[in-house]
Design a protein around this motif. Structure first.
Motif, short mmCIF file in Angstrom:
data_model
loop_
_atom_site.label_atom_id
_atom_site.label_comp_id
_atom_site.label_asym_id
_atom_site.label_seq_id
_atom_site.Cartn_x
_atom_site.Cartn_y
_atom_site.Cartn_z
N VAL A 143 0.83 -1.24 -0.02
CA VAL A 143 0.17 0.18 0.00
C VAL A 143 0.88 1.55 -0.01
CG1 VAL A 143 -1.65 1.18 1.34
CG2 VAL A 143 -1.87 -1.03 0.94
N SER A 144 2.00 1.18 0.76
CA SER A 144 2.85 2.50 0.76
C SER A 144 3.58 2.75 -0.58
CB SER A 144 3.90 2.25 2.02
OG SER A 144 3.31 2.36 3.24
N ASP A 145 3.89 1.43 -1.37
CA ASP A 145 4.46 1.71 -2.68
C ASP A 145 3.44 2.29 -3.53
OD1 ASP A 145 6.96 0.61 -1.45
OD2 ASP A 145 6.57 -1.25 -2.55
N PHE A 146 2.42 1.63 -3.60
CA PHE A 146 1.28 2.38 -4.47
C PHE A 146 1.03 3.79 -4.09
CE2 PHE A 146 -1.65 -1.32 -6.27
CZ PHE A 146 -0.47 -2.02 -6.49
N LYS A 147 0.88 4.09 -2.81
CA LYS A 147 0.70 5.51 -2.48
C LYS A 147 1.85 6.43 -3.03
CE LYS A 147 -0.31 6.45 1.75
NZ LYS A 147 -0.59 6.27 3.06
N ALA A 148 3.38 6.07 -2.87
CA ALA A 148 4.30 6.61 -3.39
C ALA A 148 4.31 6.65 -4.59
CB ALA A 148 5.71 6.03 -2.98
N ASP A 149 3.82 5.91 -5.73
CA ASP A 149 3.83 5.86 -7.11
C ASP A 149 2.61 6.84 -7.41
OD1 ASP A 149 5.94 4.21 -7.51
OD2 ASP A 149 4.46 2.42 -7.68
N GLY A 150 1.85 7.26 -6.61
CA GLY A 150 0.73 8.29 -6.72
C GLY A 150 -0.66 7.35 -7.23
N ARG A 151 -0.67 6.13 -6.95
CA ARG A 151 -1.74 5.32 -7.14
C ARG A 151 -2.64 5.28 -5.95
NH1 ARG A 151 0.64 -0.26 -9.40
NH2 ARG A 151 2.49 0.42 -8.47
N SER A 152 -4.02 5.45 -6.08
CA SER A 152 -5.09 5.20 -5.25
C SER A 152 -5.21 3.89 -4.69
CB SER A 152 -6.60 5.88 -5.57
OG SER A 152 -6.02 7.24 -6.28
N VAL A 153 -5.45 4.05 -3.19
CA VAL A 153 -5.92 2.57 -2.56
C VAL A 153 -7.08 2.45 -1.94
CG1 VAL A 153 -4.90 0.88 -1.32
CG2 VAL A 153 -3.39 2.18 -2.82
N VAL A 154 -8.02 1.52 -1.81
CA VAL A 154 -9.32 1.80 -0.86
C VAL A 154 -9.05 0.34 -0.12
CG1 VAL A 154 -11.69 1.77 -0.64
CG2 VAL A 154 -10.60 2.95 -2.39
N LEU A 155 -8.97 0.31 1.10
CA LEU A 155 -8.89 -0.88 2.03
C LEU A 155 -10.25 -0.89 2.54
CD1 LEU A 155 -5.69 0.73 2.77
CD2 LEU A 155 -5.37 -1.74 3.08
N ALA A 156 -10.90 -2.01 2.41
CA ALA A 156 -12.15 -2.30 3.07
C ALA A 156 -12.00 -3.18 4.16
CB ALA A 156 -13.19 -2.58 2.03
N SER A 157 -12.49 -3.10 5.34
CA SER A 157 -12.72 -3.91 6.26
C SER A 157 -13.62 -3.80 7.24
CB SER A 157 -11.26 -4.10 7.14
OG SER A 157 -11.31 -5.15 8.16
N HIS A 158 -14.21 -4.84 7.91
CA HIS A 158 -15.35 -4.31 8.87
C HIS A 158 -14.58 -4.24 10.25
CE1 HIS A 158 -14.34 -8.99 9.53
NE2 HIS A 158 -14.82 -8.82 10.76
N ARG A 159 -13.12 -4.70 10.22
CA ARG A 159 -12.21 -4.05 11.31
C ARG A 159 -10.97 -3.25 10.98
NH1 ARG A 159 -10.38 -9.50 13.69
NH2 ARG A 159 -11.15 -10.04 11.75
N VAL A 160 -11.18 -1.95 10.85
CA VAL A 160 -10.13 -1.19 10.07
C VAL A 160 -8.68 -1.26 10.64
CG1 VAL A 160 -11.58 0.35 8.89
CG2 VAL A 160 -10.85 0.89 11.35
#
Length: 185
Positions: A143-160
């Motif tokens: 996720v950190s790498d995706f963010k550093a590359d300027g990509r968007s991430v959505v993490l879905a969880s019932h326990r965040v």
């Protein structure tokens, strides 16, 4: 963004809509300037990691990745697959059939499927499911790498939990109602 909500709230359905796999029944929205009604355009830009992954037990880890690339219309070069398998810690079991994999190994392979596609938007549904501490750290690193590359991430969880630590925004979904509840940006 960390997306939370109770089981059955619609998190997986929302991710499928954002990935272009389902069309919304009501409402309107856009992702990267593309209408949520135009699924094909979104599918090419989004990578969806479902809870159980799109994996085939009778195929090896490498064959699963090759299939993912072919279905995406991408080159099935061995170097890209090898790099992804190394990144998720499965290079040593590339030739093993998935039916022998633990839940954590399957989740790692699903992450490798996400890594081999050039996506602008990563949609992760319960990405920490079945992972030990090392595997959970791998998700955080990806996720950190995706963010550093300027990509968007959505993490879905019932326990965040850890997802909130990674997120710039937090949203809650309950009975189809989405509410932005916080943000670090």
């Amino acid at each position: 963004m960390a997306l939370s909500g109770p089981n059955g709230a619609g998190k997986s359905t929302l991710l499928k809509i954002l990935a272009g796999l389902l069309a919304p029944t009501t409402g309107e929205g856009e992702v990267f300037g593309q209408s949520l009604q135009s699924g094909g355009a979104l599918r090419a830009q989004a990578g969806f990691l479902p809870v159980r992954g799109y994996l085939y037990d009778e195929l090896t880890a490498a064959e699963n990745l090759r299939f993912t690339l072919r279905m995406s219309g991408l080159d099935t070069g061995a170097e890209l697959m090898q790099q992804a398998l190394e990144r998720v810690g499965l290079a040593a079991v590339a030739a093993e059939r998935l039916r022998t994999f633990s839940a954590g190994m399957r989740q790692r392979l699903a992450l490798a499927q996400l890594l081999i596609r050039p996506v602008r938007l990563a949609l992760l549904d319960e990405p920490y499911s079945g992972l030990d501490a090392e595997g959970a750290q791998l998700v955080d690193d990806i996720v950190s790498d995706f963010k550093a590359d300027g990509r968007s991430v959505v993490l879905a969880s019932h326990r965040v939990g850890r997802a909130v630590e990674q997120a710039e925004f937090k949203a809650d979904l309950n009975r189809g109602h989405l509410e932005l509840t916080g943000g670090n940006a």
